[in-house]
Motif scaffolding. Sequence first.
Motif, short mmCIF file in Angstrom:
data_model
loop_
_atom_site.label_atom_id
_atom_site.label_comp_id
_atom_site.label_asym_id
_atom_site.label_seq_id
_atom_site.Cartn_x
_atom_site.Cartn_y
_atom_site.Cartn_z
N UNK A 19 0.88 -1.19 -0.11
CA UNK A 19 -0.03 0.07 -0.35
C UNK A 19 0.91 1.04 0.15
N UNK A 20 2.16 1.61 0.91
CA UNK A 20 2.67 2.39 0.69
C UNK A 20 3.61 2.50 -0.60
N UNK A 21 3.89 1.50 -1.56
CA UNK A 21 4.62 1.86 -2.24
C UNK A 21 3.59 2.20 -3.39
N UNK A 22 2.16 1.00 -3.38
CA UNK A 22 1.59 1.76 -4.59
C UNK A 22 0.85 3.31 -4.64
N UNK A 23 0.74 3.96 -2.79
CA UNK A 23 1.10 5.61 -2.80
C UNK A 23 1.99 6.05 -2.83
N UNK A 24 3.18 5.94 -2.77
CA UNK A 24 4.40 6.80 -3.99
C UNK A 24 4.42 6.55 -5.08
N UNK A 25 3.72 6.01 -5.64
CA UNK A 25 3.88 5.64 -6.89
C UNK A 25 2.77 7.15 -7.83
N UNK A 26 1.75 6.81 -6.64
CA UNK A 26 0.10 8.08 -7.59
C UNK A 26 0.30 9.13 -6.39
N UNK A 27 1.14 9.50 -6.01
CA UNK A 27 1.37 10.19 -4.82
C UNK A 27 0.60 11.76 -5.63
N UNK A 28 0.68 12.05 -6.96
CA UNK A 28 1.09 13.18 -7.65
C UNK A 28 -0.55 13.90 -7.12
N UNK A 29 -1.22 11.85 -7.37
CA UNK A 29 -3.23 12.17 -7.68
C UNK A 29 -3.07 12.97 -6.23
N UNK A 30 -2.80 13.32 -5.17
CA UNK A 30 -3.04 12.76 -3.94
C UNK A 30 -2.24 14.34 -3.53
N UNK A 31 -1.83 15.06 -4.21
CA UNK A 31 -1.42 16.69 -3.78
C UNK A 31 -1.80 17.36 -3.32
N UNK A 32 -3.50 17.70 -3.67
CA UNK A 32 -4.49 18.28 -3.34
C UNK A 32 -4.51 18.49 -2.18
N UNK A 33 -4.64 17.44 -2.00
CA UNK A 33 -5.09 16.72 0.02
C UNK A 33 -3.43 17.27 -0.05
N UNK A 34 -3.05 17.04 -0.34
CA UNK A 34 -1.63 16.98 0.71
C UNK A 34 -1.40 18.65 1.79
N UNK A 35 -1.72 19.33 -0.33
CA UNK A 35 -1.88 20.39 0.56
C UNK A 35 -2.51 21.41 1.35
N UNK A 36 -3.60 20.99 0.74
CA UNK A 36 -5.15 20.63 2.46
C UNK A 36 -4.62 20.53 3.65
N UNK A 37 -3.76 19.76 3.88
CA UNK A 37 -3.44 18.97 5.02
C UNK A 37 -2.59 20.15 5.60
N UNK A 38 -1.57 20.60 4.70
CA UNK A 38 -0.48 21.27 5.41
C UNK A 38 -0.69 22.72 5.58
N UNK A 39 -2.02 22.95 4.76
CA UNK A 39 -2.53 24.24 5.48
C UNK A 39 -3.47 24.67 6.95
N UNK A 40 -3.63 23.54 7.05
CA UNK A 40 -4.90 23.10 8.21
C UNK A 40 -4.02 22.35 8.64
N UNK A 41 -2.53 22.03 8.70
CA UNK A 41 -2.70 20.80 10.15
C UNK A 41 -1.81 22.14 11.23
N UNK A 42 -1.30 23.79 11.07
CA UNK A 42 -0.89 23.97 12.55
C UNK A 42 -2.01 24.34 12.69
N UNK A 43 -3.00 25.06 12.96
CA UNK A 43 -4.22 25.45 13.12
C UNK A 43 -4.78 24.56 13.73
N UNK A 44 -5.06 23.68 13.90
CA UNK A 44 -5.51 22.42 13.92
C UNK A 44 -4.75 21.07 15.42
N UNK A 45 -3.90 21.52 15.07
CA UNK A 45 -2.88 21.01 16.31
C UNK A 45 -2.94 22.29 17.60
N UNK A 46 -2.54 23.49 16.57
CA UNK A 46 -2.55 24.76 17.73
C UNK A 46 -4.21 24.56 18.73
N UNK A 47 -5.55 24.36 17.58
CA UNK A 47 -6.63 24.45 18.29
C UNK A 47 -6.72 23.04 19.50
#
Length: 360
Positions: A19-47
Amino acid sequence: MTHKIWFRTAVAIIFSLLIIRLFMEVQGIFSPIVVVVQTIFLPLLLGGVLFYLTRPILYFLEEKGFPKWSAILAIFILLGVLIWLFYILIAPIVASQINSFVNNAPGIIRSAEEYGRSLLSQRENLPDSVREQANSIAGQFSDWASNVGSWIVSFLTGLVSGVLTLILVPFFLVYILIDHQKFAPFVAHFFTGERRTWIRKTLHDVDEILKAYIVGQLFVSLSVGAMLLIGYLLIGLDYAFLLALIGVATNIIPFLGPYLAVIPALIIALVQDPIMALYVAIIMIVAQQIEGNLITPNIMGNALNVHPLTVITIILAAGNIAGIWGIILAVPFYAVLKVIVTNIYEKREEITRTARTDLY
Protein backbone atom coordinates in the motif's frame (compact mmCIF):
# COMPACT_ATOMS: atom_id res chain seq x y z
CA MET A 1 -0.68 -22.34 8.82
CA THR A 2 -2.98 -19.46 7.89
CA HIS A 3 -4.21 -19.38 11.49
CA LYS A 4 -0.72 -18.76 12.92
CA ILE A 5 -0.05 -15.33 14.38
CA TRP A 6 3.33 -15.03 12.63
CA PHE A 7 1.73 -15.77 9.25
CA ARG A 8 -1.00 -13.16 9.71
CA THR A 9 1.56 -10.63 10.91
CA ALA A 10 3.77 -11.26 7.87
CA VAL A 11 0.81 -10.89 5.51
CA ALA A 12 -0.21 -7.65 7.20
CA ILE A 13 3.32 -6.26 6.89
CA ILE A 14 3.54 -7.24 3.21
CA PHE A 15 0.19 -5.64 2.40
CA SER A 16 1.15 -2.49 4.33
CA LEU A 17 4.38 -2.19 2.34
CA LEU A 18 2.50 -2.72 -0.93
CA ILE A 19 0.00 0.00 0.00
CA ILE A 20 2.83 2.40 0.88
CA ARG A 21 4.58 1.57 -2.42
CA LEU A 22 1.41 2.16 -4.43
CA PHE A 23 0.80 5.43 -2.61
CA MET A 24 4.32 6.61 -3.48
CA GLU A 25 3.74 5.75 -7.15
CA VAL A 26 0.50 7.76 -7.39
CA GLN A 27 1.26 10.44 -4.83
CA GLY A 28 0.80 13.16 -7.47
CA ILE A 29 -2.91 12.41 -7.49
CA PHE A 30 -3.09 13.25 -3.79
CA SER A 31 -1.11 16.51 -4.01
CA PRO A 32 -4.23 18.73 -3.59
CA ILE A 33 -5.13 16.77 -0.46
CA VAL A 34 -1.56 17.17 0.82
CA VAL A 35 -1.74 20.95 0.27
CA VAL A 36 -5.01 21.16 2.21
CA VAL A 37 -3.60 19.06 5.06
CA GLN A 38 -0.46 21.21 5.24
CA THR A 39 -2.60 24.36 5.35
CA ILE A 40 -4.81 23.26 8.21
CA PHE A 41 -2.23 21.18 10.09
CA LEU A 42 -0.80 23.90 12.33
CA PRO A 43 -4.12 25.61 13.19
CA LEU A 44 -5.71 22.22 13.89
CA LEU A 45 -2.75 21.17 16.05
CA LEU A 46 -2.83 24.39 18.09
CA GLY A 47 -6.60 24.19 18.34
CA GLY A 48 -6.25 20.66 19.72
CA VAL A 49 -3.66 21.79 22.27
CA LEU A 50 -5.90 24.66 23.41
CA PHE A 51 -8.82 22.23 23.60
CA TYR A 52 -7.02 20.01 26.10
CA LEU A 53 -6.00 23.07 28.11
CA THR A 54 -9.47 24.62 28.19
CA ARG A 55 -11.66 21.51 28.38
CA PRO A 56 -11.49 21.34 32.21
CA ILE A 57 -12.76 24.93 32.31
CA LEU A 58 -15.60 24.00 29.93
CA TYR A 59 -16.64 21.04 32.09
CA PHE A 60 -16.40 23.12 35.27
CA LEU A 61 -18.64 25.87 33.88
CA GLU A 62 -21.14 23.35 32.54
CA GLU A 63 -21.32 21.69 35.97
CA LYS A 64 -22.12 25.13 37.41
CA GLY A 65 -25.11 25.40 35.09
CA PHE A 66 -23.61 27.46 32.26
CA PRO A 67 -24.97 26.65 28.77
CA LYS A 68 -22.26 25.35 26.42
CA TRP A 69 -22.24 28.50 24.27
CA SER A 70 -21.77 30.77 27.29
CA ALA A 71 -19.04 28.51 28.70
CA ILE A 72 -17.18 28.64 25.37
CA LEU A 73 -17.62 32.42 25.27
CA ALA A 74 -16.17 32.66 28.78
CA ILE A 75 -13.17 30.56 27.67
CA PHE A 76 -12.49 32.91 24.76
CA ILE A 77 -12.77 35.92 27.04
CA LEU A 78 -10.26 34.32 29.39
CA LEU A 79 -7.89 33.56 26.49
CA GLY A 80 -8.29 37.14 25.28
CA VAL A 81 -7.40 38.49 28.72
CA LEU A 82 -4.31 36.28 28.88
CA ILE A 83 -3.19 37.40 25.41
CA TRP A 84 -3.79 41.04 26.38
CA LEU A 85 -1.74 40.64 29.57
CA PHE A 86 1.08 39.04 27.57
CA TYR A 87 0.89 41.88 25.06
CA ILE A 88 1.16 44.69 27.60
CA LEU A 89 3.50 43.03 30.12
CA ILE A 90 5.87 40.71 28.27
CA ALA A 91 5.67 41.45 24.54
CA PRO A 92 7.33 44.91 24.75
CA ILE A 93 10.29 43.46 26.69
CA VAL A 94 10.70 40.56 24.28
CA ALA A 95 10.34 42.83 21.23
CA SER A 96 12.98 45.16 22.63
CA GLN A 97 15.37 42.28 23.25
CA ILE A 98 14.77 40.87 19.77
CA ASN A 99 15.54 44.24 18.19
CA SER A 100 18.65 44.57 20.34
CA PHE A 101 19.76 41.06 19.41
CA VAL A 102 19.24 41.69 15.68
CA ASN A 103 21.24 44.94 15.89
CA ASN A 104 24.04 43.26 17.84
CA ALA A 105 24.03 40.01 15.84
CA PRO A 106 27.12 40.89 13.75
CA GLY A 107 29.17 41.58 16.88
CA ILE A 108 27.91 38.41 18.55
CA ILE A 109 28.83 36.39 15.45
CA ARG A 110 32.33 37.90 15.36
CA SER A 111 32.86 37.16 19.04
CA ALA A 112 31.62 33.59 18.58
CA GLU A 113 34.00 33.18 15.63
CA GLU A 114 36.90 34.43 17.77
CA TYR A 115 36.09 31.93 20.51
CA GLY A 116 35.79 29.21 17.90
CA ARG A 117 39.15 30.07 16.36
CA SER A 118 40.73 30.23 19.81
CA LEU A 119 39.47 26.75 20.63
CA LEU A 120 40.39 25.38 17.23
CA SER A 121 43.89 26.81 17.50
CA GLN A 122 44.52 24.26 20.22
CA ARG A 123 43.62 21.36 17.97
CA GLU A 124 47.28 20.37 17.46
CA ASN A 125 47.29 19.19 21.07
CA LEU A 126 44.29 16.95 20.47
CA PRO A 127 44.20 13.29 19.41
CA ASP A 128 44.14 12.64 15.65
CA SER A 129 40.48 11.63 15.50
CA VAL A 130 39.40 14.71 17.47
CA ARG A 131 41.66 16.92 15.35
CA GLU A 132 39.99 15.72 12.16
CA GLN A 133 36.59 16.60 13.56
CA ALA A 134 37.89 20.02 14.62
CA ASN A 135 39.23 20.70 11.12
CA SER A 136 35.87 19.72 9.66
CA ILE A 137 34.09 22.09 12.05
CA ALA A 138 36.51 24.87 11.18
CA GLY A 139 35.71 24.46 7.49
CA GLN A 140 31.99 24.67 8.14
CA PHE A 141 32.04 27.46 10.70
CA SER A 142 32.51 30.33 8.25
CA ASP A 143 29.62 29.04 6.11
CA TRP A 144 27.43 28.80 9.18
CA ALA A 145 28.31 32.34 10.26
CA SER A 146 27.65 33.76 6.79
CA ASN A 147 24.21 32.14 6.73
CA VAL A 148 23.08 33.41 10.14
CA GLY A 149 21.69 36.60 8.66
CA SER A 150 19.58 34.77 6.09
CA TRP A 151 18.40 32.36 8.81
CA ILE A 152 17.21 35.28 10.93
CA VAL A 153 15.32 36.76 7.97
CA SER A 154 13.77 33.37 7.18
CA PHE A 155 12.77 32.95 10.82
CA LEU A 156 11.09 36.35 10.95
CA THR A 157 9.31 35.68 7.64
CA GLY A 158 8.10 32.34 8.91
CA LEU A 159 6.98 34.00 12.15
CA VAL A 160 4.81 36.49 10.25
CA SER A 161 3.34 33.67 8.14
CA GLY A 162 2.68 31.69 11.31
CA VAL A 163 0.86 34.62 12.90
CA LEU A 164 -1.43 34.85 9.88
CA THR A 165 -2.07 31.11 10.10
CA LEU A 166 -3.03 31.47 13.77
CA ILE A 167 -6.13 33.36 12.70
CA LEU A 168 -7.70 29.98 11.92
CA VAL A 169 -7.00 28.58 15.40
CA PRO A 170 -10.07 30.08 17.17
CA PHE A 171 -12.39 28.58 14.54
CA PHE A 172 -10.96 25.09 15.05
CA LEU A 173 -11.08 25.52 18.82
CA VAL A 174 -14.76 26.52 18.78
CA TYR A 175 -15.85 23.51 16.73
CA ILE A 176 -13.70 21.10 18.74
CA LEU A 177 -15.19 22.39 22.00
CA ILE A 178 -18.71 22.09 20.60
CA ASP A 179 -18.46 18.68 18.93
CA HIS A 180 -15.68 16.81 20.76
CA GLN A 181 -18.12 14.52 22.57
CA LYS A 182 -19.56 13.35 19.25
CA PHE A 183 -16.27 11.96 17.92
CA ALA A 184 -16.07 8.70 19.90
CA PRO A 185 -19.74 7.74 19.29
CA PHE A 186 -19.32 8.53 15.58
CA VAL A 187 -16.33 6.19 15.28
CA ALA A 188 -17.86 3.50 17.49
CA HIS A 189 -21.18 3.33 15.61
CA PHE A 190 -19.41 1.56 12.73
CA PHE A 191 -18.90 -1.41 15.08
CA THR A 192 -21.16 -3.61 17.17
CA GLY A 193 -21.01 -5.61 20.39
CA GLU A 194 -17.68 -6.06 22.11
CA ARG A 195 -15.80 -4.38 19.27
CA ARG A 196 -17.75 -1.18 19.88
CA THR A 197 -16.88 -1.37 23.59
CA TRP A 198 -13.22 -1.94 22.74
CA ILE A 199 -13.18 1.03 20.34
CA ARG A 200 -14.69 3.31 22.98
CA LYS A 201 -12.15 2.15 25.57
CA THR A 202 -9.24 2.63 23.17
CA LEU A 203 -10.36 6.13 22.19
CA HIS A 204 -10.77 6.98 25.87
CA ASP A 205 -7.23 5.75 26.62
CA VAL A 206 -5.84 7.75 23.68
CA ASP A 207 -7.66 10.84 24.94
CA GLU A 208 -6.23 10.37 28.44
CA ILE A 209 -2.65 9.91 27.18
CA LEU A 210 -2.88 13.02 24.99
CA LYS A 211 -4.32 15.04 27.85
CA ALA A 212 -1.59 13.90 30.23
CA TYR A 213 1.14 14.66 27.70
CA ILE A 214 -0.08 18.06 26.48
CA VAL A 215 -1.07 19.51 29.84
CA GLY A 216 1.92 18.02 31.63
CA GLN A 217 4.50 18.98 29.00
CA LEU A 218 3.22 22.54 28.77
CA PHE A 219 3.33 22.96 32.56
CA VAL A 220 6.84 21.51 32.65
CA SER A 221 7.98 23.86 29.86
CA LEU A 222 6.54 26.93 31.59
CA SER A 223 8.09 25.89 34.90
CA VAL A 224 11.53 25.42 33.36
CA GLY A 225 11.18 28.74 31.51
CA ALA A 226 10.30 30.51 34.76
CA MET A 227 13.32 28.99 36.53
CA LEU A 228 15.62 29.97 33.67
CA LEU A 229 14.25 33.51 33.64
CA ILE A 230 14.79 33.94 37.38
CA GLY A 231 18.32 32.57 37.10
CA TYR A 232 19.23 34.69 34.07
CA LEU A 233 17.89 37.85 35.73
CA LEU A 234 19.83 37.12 38.92
CA ILE A 235 23.16 36.85 37.06
CA GLY A 236 22.35 39.78 34.77
CA LEU A 237 22.46 37.84 31.50
CA ASP A 238 21.58 39.82 28.38
CA TYR A 239 18.37 38.92 26.53
CA ALA A 240 17.09 37.06 29.62
CA PHE A 241 13.40 37.11 28.57
CA LEU A 242 14.19 36.05 25.01
CA LEU A 243 16.45 33.20 26.16
CA ALA A 244 13.85 32.06 28.71
CA LEU A 245 11.20 31.94 25.96
CA ILE A 246 13.60 29.87 23.86
CA GLY A 247 13.88 27.57 26.87
CA VAL A 248 10.09 27.25 27.04
CA ALA A 249 9.93 26.42 23.31
CA THR A 250 12.74 23.85 23.33
CA ASN A 251 11.37 22.11 26.43
CA ILE A 252 8.41 21.03 24.34
CA ILE A 253 10.87 18.41 23.08
CA PRO A 254 11.07 15.77 25.83
CA PHE A 255 14.43 14.98 27.43
CA LEU A 256 16.59 16.78 24.84
CA GLY A 257 14.81 20.15 25.16
CA PRO A 258 16.70 21.45 28.22
CA TYR A 259 20.05 20.73 26.59
CA LEU A 260 19.02 22.56 23.42
CA ALA A 261 17.88 25.55 25.49
CA VAL A 262 21.32 26.08 27.02
CA ILE A 263 23.18 26.45 23.69
CA PRO A 264 22.06 30.01 22.78
CA ALA A 265 22.36 31.05 26.43
CA LEU A 266 25.96 29.81 26.58
CA ILE A 267 26.84 31.69 23.38
CA ILE A 268 25.39 34.95 24.72
CA ALA A 269 27.10 34.38 28.07
CA LEU A 270 30.52 33.81 26.47
CA VAL A 271 30.17 37.02 24.45
CA GLN A 272 29.03 39.02 27.47
CA ASP A 273 31.51 37.62 29.99
CA PRO A 274 33.16 34.17 29.94
CA ILE A 275 32.41 33.60 33.64
CA MET A 276 28.72 33.98 32.75
CA ALA A 277 28.90 30.70 30.83
CA LEU A 278 29.68 28.90 34.08
CA TYR A 279 26.72 30.57 35.79
CA VAL A 280 24.43 29.63 32.89
CA ALA A 281 25.57 26.01 33.07
CA ILE A 282 24.88 25.93 36.82
CA ILE A 283 21.42 27.45 36.32
CA MET A 284 20.61 24.88 33.64
CA ILE A 285 21.79 21.97 35.80
CA VAL A 286 19.72 23.18 38.77
CA ALA A 287 16.63 23.73 36.59
CA GLN A 288 17.09 20.33 34.95
CA GLN A 289 17.40 18.56 38.30
CA ILE A 290 14.31 20.27 39.72
CA GLU A 291 12.35 19.50 36.56
CA GLY A 292 13.49 15.89 36.31
CA ASN A 293 13.16 14.97 40.00
CA LEU A 294 10.26 17.10 41.24
CA ILE A 295 8.11 18.65 38.53
CA THR A 296 7.84 15.95 35.85
CA PRO A 297 7.28 12.98 38.24
CA ASN A 298 4.54 14.83 40.13
CA ILE A 299 2.83 16.40 37.11
CA MET A 300 3.10 13.73 34.43
CA GLY A 301 3.86 10.74 36.64
CA ASN A 302 4.14 7.52 34.67
CA ALA A 303 1.46 8.51 32.17
CA LEU A 304 3.67 7.91 29.14
CA ASN A 305 5.85 5.18 30.67
CA VAL A 306 8.49 5.57 27.95
CA HIS A 307 12.15 4.86 28.71
CA PRO A 308 14.52 7.85 28.18
CA LEU A 309 16.63 5.83 25.72
CA THR A 310 13.49 5.10 23.72
CA VAL A 311 12.64 8.82 23.76
CA ILE A 312 16.08 9.76 22.39
CA THR A 313 15.89 7.10 19.67
CA ILE A 314 12.39 8.18 18.62
CA ILE A 315 13.31 11.88 18.51
CA LEU A 316 16.48 11.33 16.48
CA ALA A 317 14.72 9.04 14.01
CA ALA A 318 11.70 11.32 13.66
CA GLY A 319 13.97 14.34 13.18
CA ASN A 320 15.67 12.68 10.23
CA ILE A 321 12.34 11.63 8.74
CA ALA A 322 10.12 14.67 9.30
CA GLY A 323 12.32 17.50 10.56
CA ILE A 324 11.23 19.78 13.39
CA TRP A 325 7.61 18.58 13.31
CA GLY A 326 8.79 15.02 13.63
CA ILE A 327 10.84 15.96 16.69
CA ILE A 328 7.89 17.71 18.34
CA LEU A 329 5.24 15.11 17.55
CA ALA A 330 7.29 11.90 17.75
CA VAL A 331 6.82 11.16 21.45
CA PRO A 332 3.04 11.76 21.66
CA PHE A 333 2.58 9.81 18.41
CA TYR A 334 4.59 6.93 19.87
CA ALA A 335 2.59 7.09 23.12
CA VAL A 336 -0.71 6.94 21.22
CA LEU A 337 0.55 4.07 19.06
CA LYS A 338 1.71 2.25 22.18
CA VAL A 339 -1.75 2.63 23.77
CA ILE A 340 -3.44 1.22 20.66
CA VAL A 341 -1.03 -1.72 20.38
CA THR A 342 -1.37 -2.44 24.12
CA ASN A 343 -5.15 -2.49 23.87
CA ILE A 344 -4.99 -4.80 20.86
CA TYR A 345 -2.68 -7.15 22.74
CA GLU A 346 -4.90 -7.11 25.84
CA LYS A 347 -7.97 -7.82 23.70
CA ARG A 348 -6.26 -10.79 22.04
CA GLU A 349 -5.21 -12.11 25.45
CA GLU A 350 -8.78 -11.78 26.68
CA ILE A 351 -10.08 -13.68 23.64
CA THR A 352 -7.45 -16.40 24.15
CA ARG A 353 -8.34 -16.80 27.83
CA THR A 354 -12.05 -16.97 26.99
CA ALA A 355 -11.41 -19.60 24.32
CA ARG A 356 -9.37 -21.73 26.72
CA THR A 357 -12.07 -21.46 29.40
CA ASP A 358 -14.74 -22.54 26.94
CA LEU A 359 -12.53 -25.41 25.79
CA TYR A 360 -12.22 -26.83 29.28
